[in-house]
Design a protein around this motif. Structure first.
Motif, PDB file in Angstrom:
ATOM      1  N   CYS A  69      -2.393 -12.699  -4.935  1.00  0.00           N
ATOM      2  CA  CYS A  69      -2.663 -11.546  -5.774  1.00  0.00           C
ATOM      3  C   CYS A  69      -3.257 -12.017  -7.092  1.00  0.00           C
ATOM      4  N   SER A 104       0.828  -1.205   0.000  1.00  0.00           N
ATOM      5  CA  SER A 104       0.000   0.000   0.000  1.00  0.00           C
ATOM      6  C   SER A 104       0.863   1.256   0.000  1.00  0.00           C
ATOM      7  N   ALA A 127      -2.042  -1.410  -5.989  1.00  0.00           N
ATOM      8  CA  ALA A 127      -3.499  -1.563  -5.868  1.00  0.00           C
ATOM      9  C   ALA A 127      -3.797  -2.760  -4.965  1.00  0.00           C
ATOM     10  N   VAL A 128      -3.890  -2.511  -3.657  1.00  0.00           N
ATOM     11  CA  VAL A 128      -4.040  -3.594  -2.686  1.00  0.00           C
ATOM     12  C   VAL A 128      -5.405  -4.269  -2.742  1.00  0.00           C
ATOM     13  N   GLU A 129      -6.354  -3.705  -3.473  1.00  0.00           N
ATOM     14  CA  GLU A 129      -7.637  -4.387  -3.626  1.00  0.00           C
ATOM     15  C   GLU A 129      -7.492  -5.664  -4.452  1.00  0.00           C
ATOM     16  N   ASN A 130      -6.310  -5.881  -5.036  1.00  0.00           N
ATOM     17  CA  ASN A 130      -6.021  -7.101  -5.793  1.00  0.00           C
ATOM     18  C   ASN A 130      -5.362  -8.170  -4.926  1.00  0.00           C
ATOM     19  N   THR A 161      -5.127 -10.665  -1.321  1.00  0.00           N
ATOM     20  CA  THR A 161      -5.849 -11.396  -0.290  1.00  0.00           C
ATOM     21  C   THR A 161      -4.837 -12.053   0.628  1.00  0.00           C
TER      22      THR A 161
END
Length: 151
Positions: free
Chosen positions: A132, A25, A30-33, A35
């Motif tokens: 990712c 981050s 793009a950390v929404e990618n 888990t």
């Protein structure tokens, strides 16, 4: 994102995996990618002490006193003068204490000696994988490689 994806890092503790994602981050990745997946879950229950009737009654009384104090304060808001405000707070506290003690004792008696101890439990994993989406995996690996070299 599905639980799959490509593994870009593996860590022994959740804190390490969390620090790795935080690093991503910080690098504007793009950390929404991403888990974090914990594997090989196990429950750890730490026994904290013996449970007796006295301790159960005392714990119930303490919890009941807090609830009674809360209710007494709420009722005291609507009292016309200061003396009845104090009376409603004290009455709520005492009624809560008594009912809490009674229910604590009833709860202890209901177990019939099958669980005469107190404990805390938590779920932990033996490994935490940072996954990712494939389209962003190489970039994530490059960032995490620099992160691991940092120490």
């Amino acid at each position: 994102m599905p639980t799959g994806g490509v593994q870009v890092g593996s860590y022994d503790s959740y804190e390490q995996a969390q620090a790795a994602v935080d690093h991503l981050s910080d690098q504007k990745f793009a950390v929404e990618n991403v888990t974090i997946i914990g594997s090989d879950l196990r429950m750890i229950e730490k026994v904290t002490g013996r449970l007796t009737l006295g301790r159960a009654v005392a714990a119930g009384a303490a919890a009941g006193a807090w609830w009674g104090l809360f209710v007494g304060l709420l009722l005291g808001i609507f009292s016309p003068d200061g003396s009845s405000w104090i009376g409603s707070v004290l009455a709520g506290l005492l009624i809560g204490l008594v009912f809490g003690a009674i229910f604590g004792g009833i709860g202890y008696a209901a177990t019939q000696g099958r669980r005469d101890f107190t404990s805390t439990s938590k779920i932990v994993a033996s490994r935490y994988d940072v996954m990712c989406q494939p389209a962003h995996a190489e970039e994530a690996r490059a960032h995490l490689a620099r992160f691991s070299l940092r120490g």
